[in-house]
Design an enzyme around this catalytic site. Sequence first.
Site, PDB file in Angstrom:
ATOM      1  CG  ASP A 115      -5.669  -9.019  -4.588  1.00  0.00           C
ATOM      2  OD1 ASP A 115      -5.653  -8.685  -3.387  1.00  0.00           O
ATOM      3  OD2 ASP A 115      -6.704  -9.417  -5.161  1.00  0.00           O
ATOM      4  CB  VAL A 116      -1.890  -7.506  -0.051  1.00  0.00           C
ATOM      5  CG1 VAL A 116      -0.762  -6.641  -0.605  1.00  0.00           C
ATOM      6  CG2 VAL A 116      -3.109  -6.664   0.330  1.00  0.00           C
ATOM      7  N   GLY A 168       0.816  -1.213   0.000  1.00  0.00           N
ATOM      8  CA  GLY A 168       0.000   0.000   0.000  1.00  0.00           C
ATOM      9  C   GLY A 168       0.844   1.255   0.000  1.00  0.00           C
ATOM     10  CE1 TYR A 182      -8.520  -0.345   9.690  1.00  0.00           C
ATOM     11  CE2 TYR A 182      -9.078   1.102  11.535  1.00  0.00           C
ATOM     12  CZ  TYR A 182      -8.186   0.690  10.556  1.00  0.00           C
ATOM     13  OH  TYR A 182      -6.980   1.328  10.446  1.00  0.00           O
TER      14      TYR A 182
END
Length: 253
Positions: free
Chosen positions: A65-66, A14, A158
């Site tokens: 794509d992690v 990112g 989250y």
Amino acid sequence: MRLDLTGKLALITGATGELGRVIARMLAECGADIVVHYHSNAAKAAELKDEIESIGRRAIAVKADVTKQDSIEQLKQTVEASLGRVDIVVANAVVQYNWTSVLEQPSEDYVSQFDSCVMQSVYLAKAFIPGMIEKKGGRFIGINTECSMQNFPTQSAYVAGKRGMDGVYRVLAKEVGEHQITVNQIAPGWTISEQERTNGMAESEGYIKQVPLKRRGTDQDIANAVAFVASDLASFVTGAYIPVNGGNVMPAI
């Protein structure tokens, strides 16, 4: 004494994001070569790569794509063919979504947070820690959040992802410590980013009132903490969850 990462290769996932860019720049300024990971913003990744190379560091921009193990494995192969083995991993990428109550939050948002917090970390560990073991050292760093301790309304997906991530990091620290690999988490508070400086600051008086240092942290504050745990100055720090939020949350003993 200074934060010297000369000769190290750091991967920041990112890296084109608001915080990722500052972490990448900071580690480069400390001497590290940089793997600029991105998911979709190729232009920003190329710009950041050029910026890092302009200060004399090696850099490569790699798309992946992690949340997919095969994509992480391809990332590893690309990096090792170009720059060699990674010494420092910073798991910074996370899927963005709209926050709402548990009852209204779409189920897929919980899955996306699990994939981008927990499974990203697992895939990165499987890909890069074996190389660190062979080199007898390394740094594995995750970006967590103060929300993991707050558990406020609308944070559930989250928080679930980041608390799951926390468990992986604590266990991993015990599993790989004998190889002189440290595993730590940096937990930012509500951070001032480049975007806010450009577009105007969000109203934060209520938040600041709760913070002992009476200010919001900056992206540079977070990057400084990442650089510290990446360096030899933190060679005896592992398994830590380190809030960088002016004291807004304080882990207890």
